[in-house]
Design a protein around this motif. Structure first.
Motif, PDB file in Angstrom:
ATOM      1  N   ARG A 291      14.107   3.198   3.713  1.00 50.54           N
ATOM      2  CA  ARG A 291      13.544   2.470   2.573  1.00 50.54           C
ATOM      3  C   ARG A 291      12.231   1.795   2.925  1.00 50.54           C
ATOM      4  O   ARG A 291      11.175   2.122   2.368  1.00 50.54           O
ATOM      5  N   ILE A 292      12.301   0.877   3.856  1.00 51.23           N
ATOM      6  CA  ILE A 292      11.092   0.090   4.147  1.00 51.23           C
ATOM      7  C   ILE A 292      10.030   0.971   4.798  1.00 51.23           C
ATOM      8  O   ILE A 292       8.839   0.907   4.442  1.00 51.23           O
ATOM      9  N   GLN A 294       9.590   4.206   4.522  1.00 48.35           N
ATOM     10  CA  GLN A 294       9.021   5.128   3.541  1.00 48.35           C
ATOM     11  C   GLN A 294       8.109   4.391   2.552  1.00 48.35           C
ATOM     12  O   GLN A 294       7.058   4.912   2.141  1.00 48.35           O
ATOM     13  N   THR A 295       8.532   3.170   2.174  1.00 42.38           N
ATOM     14  CA  THR A 295       7.692   2.374   1.267  1.00 42.38           C
ATOM     15  C   THR A 295       6.360   2.050   1.922  1.00 42.38           C
ATOM     16  O   THR A 295       5.287   2.138   1.295  1.00 42.38           O
ATOM     17  N   VAL A 326       4.118  -0.767  -4.900  1.00 41.05           N
ATOM     18  CA  VAL A 326       4.671  -0.265  -3.644  1.00 41.05           C
ATOM     19  C   VAL A 326       4.920  -1.414  -2.671  1.00 41.05           C
ATOM     20  O   VAL A 326       5.975  -1.515  -2.032  1.00 41.05           O
ATOM     21  N   ALA A 329       7.818  -3.470  -3.814  1.00 34.87           N
ATOM     22  CA  ALA A 329       9.092  -2.837  -3.459  1.00 34.87           C
ATOM     23  C   ALA A 329       9.407  -3.046  -1.984  1.00 34.87           C
ATOM     24  O   ALA A 329      10.572  -3.270  -1.597  1.00 34.87           O
ATOM     25  N   ALA A 330       8.367  -2.951  -1.135  1.00 33.72           N
ATOM     26  CA  ALA A 330       8.582  -3.177   0.297  1.00 33.72           C
ATOM     27  C   ALA A 330       9.052  -4.607   0.553  1.00 33.72           C
ATOM     28  O   ALA A 330       9.944  -4.858   1.377  1.00 33.72           O
ATOM     29  N   ASP A 333      12.631  -4.869  -0.419  1.00 34.65           N
ATOM     30  CA  ASP A 333      13.502  -4.229   0.564  1.00 34.65           C
ATOM     31  C   ASP A 333      13.687  -5.100   1.805  1.00 34.65           C
ATOM     32  O   ASP A 333      14.791  -5.212   2.352  1.00 34.65           O
TER      33      ASP A 333
END
Length: 471
Positions: A291-292, A294-295, A326, A329-330, A333
């Motif tokens: 998650r992190i 890829q973000t 983006v 979102a990071a 996360d």
């Protein structure tokens, strides 16, 4: 429903099953091998029995010594009374005449003593009467075999010649029955010094022997009653001690078994806790990577696109605008991972507020799940020492429930019941139909924290988890 035994899960209304069934059984077998005889307690019992025997022996000897001393005192008193009443007056004149003669053979003196013996004829206690001069020669003896005796070396006679009354008892009872009889058993021998006048020196002695068999029999009976009573009391105390020792041994055996089971159980829990920690680390690593990471990779691509547009003279605003969500979102996360590891709100806002925030986050992430919340306690009602363990049980339960695809409804209740902080979580999808509990990690944490835990299958489906700790 809270199970009184925290090491059991209730899998359904039909009965109970332990998640550590195999390991507890193994611990029981190992504890059976570990059980051993407690030689210390048995040695104590043996020593107590030996002490009782020694005490009984000492009591017997002491009582016997006192009885003999009492018989000797009574015999001496009776003999002295008999001598002073008549014998001294009868025996002294012939003894004085004998001492006044020139050296030579003693003349037997029989007139006065024989008359006295005739008066005592039929008296059962008198066994011997001897008149002895100062040199130890016998002047008169009631028995023919005593007339040739010599008393010059007799210690008792010599002591009597110093003016002291001496009584010796030849006592025979069951304790010296193994000694061959000599015919002198149970006799009291009194050596009484005689003087010409009360102020004169001792001129001889009377030896009076009387039978004390009656007193010896009474003494033996008293000894038997005393020893029997004492022995019965001691045996009762000893058997009471044996019962107590056996009880203590049984308790120690049971504690040894429980200790072995507990040790094995804690060892198993510790192994699973290590595995659980490793699983949590792998989960955190997976979230960071999937998650992190890829973000952040997507954010890197957007920055590179903005830089390329800028070099080409194109306005980079479009690419930068795509970068904001983006990065947002990071940030979310990172906050989620940090909360999973340890929520800082526990210290900042308390447990109740943290649970409420976590449930709101759960609703946002899973809008299709109906969440019923009843947190009736305040932060002040819950000891700070319980904040971490209550939250961790709550978080593990939510993590487990999140993996259930059919989950449609959960209920969370936090209350105080009988002085215990109780967390109850109810769902409608979990099924307990195998040997592995979906809440195994929670059970392990409850074992180590000293709380009580139960897992009950609901009649309409799902399960109800209940965890409680004394506040």
């Amino acid at each position: 429903m809270v199970n009184e035994n925290p090491s059991r899960f209730v899998y359904g209304p039909q009965g109970t099953k332990s998640p550590l069934k195999g390991e507890v059984a193994s611990a029981s077998r190992q504890s059976g091998v570990m059980r051993h005889s407690f030689t210390g307690l048995r040695s104590f019992s043996l020593i107590s029995l030996i002490a009782i025997v020694i005490a009984a022996t000492l009591m017997t000897m002491g009582f016997r010594y006192i009885s003999i001393a009492d018989i000797q005192q009574q015999s001496e008193t009776a003999n002295v009374i008999a001598i002073e009443a008549e014998l001294a007056e009868i025996m002294t004149p012939p003894l004085r005449r004998q001492n006044e003669r020139e050296a030579g053979s003693p003349s037997p003196t029989t007139e006065g003593p024989q008359a006295y013996l005739r008066e005592l004829e039929g008296h059962s206690s008198l066994r011997r009467l001897i008149l002895i001069d100062s040199s130890g020669r016998v002047l008169f003896a009631s028995r023919a075999q005593d007339r040739q005796r010599e008393f010059s070396g007799d210690a008792n006679f010599l002591q009597a010649m110093t003016g002291k009354i001496v009584t010796k008892v030849a006592y025979r009872d069951i304790l010296n029955v193994y000694i061959a009889p000599s015919g002198e058993e149970n006799l009291a021998h009194t050596y009484y010094p005689l003087r010409a006048n009360q102020s004169d020196k001792v001129i001889g002695a009377i030896l009076l022997s009387t039978d004390i068999s009656a007193m010896a029999d009474r003494s033996a009976l008293s000894q038997a009653l005393f020893i029997s009573t004492a022995l019965i009391i001691m045996l009762m105390l000893y058997f009471s001690l044996l019962i107590i020792v056996k009880r203590i041994e049984s308790v120690i055996d049971q504690q040894q078994v429980e200790l072995a089971e507990r040790s094995n159980l804690l060892a198993a829990v510790s192994r699973r806790m290590i595995d659980s920690h490793e699983a949590e680390k792998k989960q955190v690593a997976a979230e960071l990577h999937e998650r992190i990471a890829q973000t952040l990779a997507a954010a890197k691509m957007e920055i590179e696109a903005a830089m390329l547009a800028y070099r080409r003279g194109v306005d980079p605003q479009v690419a930068l605008n795509k970068l904001v969500p983006v990065l947002h979102a990071a940030t979310q996360d990172v906050r989620h991972v940090a909360t999973e590891i340890h929520p800082g709100s526990l210290e900042d806002f308390g447990l109740v507020t943290t649970l409420h925030m976590r449930l709101n986050e759960f609703r946002e992430r899973h809008p299709h799940i109906d969440v019923e919340e009843s947190l009736s306690l305040t932060n002040q009602d819950i000891p700070s020492s319980l904040n971490n363990i209550v939250y961790r049980v709550f978080a593990d339960a939510l993590t487990t429930l999140t993996a259930e695809e059919a989950l449609g409804r959960i209920g969370v209740l936090l209350e105080k019941i009988n002085g215990a902080i109780t967390l109850t979580i109810r769902d409608d999808s979990l099924v307990l139909d195998n040997e592995d509990s979906p809440y195994q990690s929670i059970f392990d944490k409850m074992q180590l924290s000293g709380g009580k835990f139960s897992l009950v299958a609901n009649d309409e489906g799902g399960v109800t988890l209940s965890a409680s700790w004394l506040a």
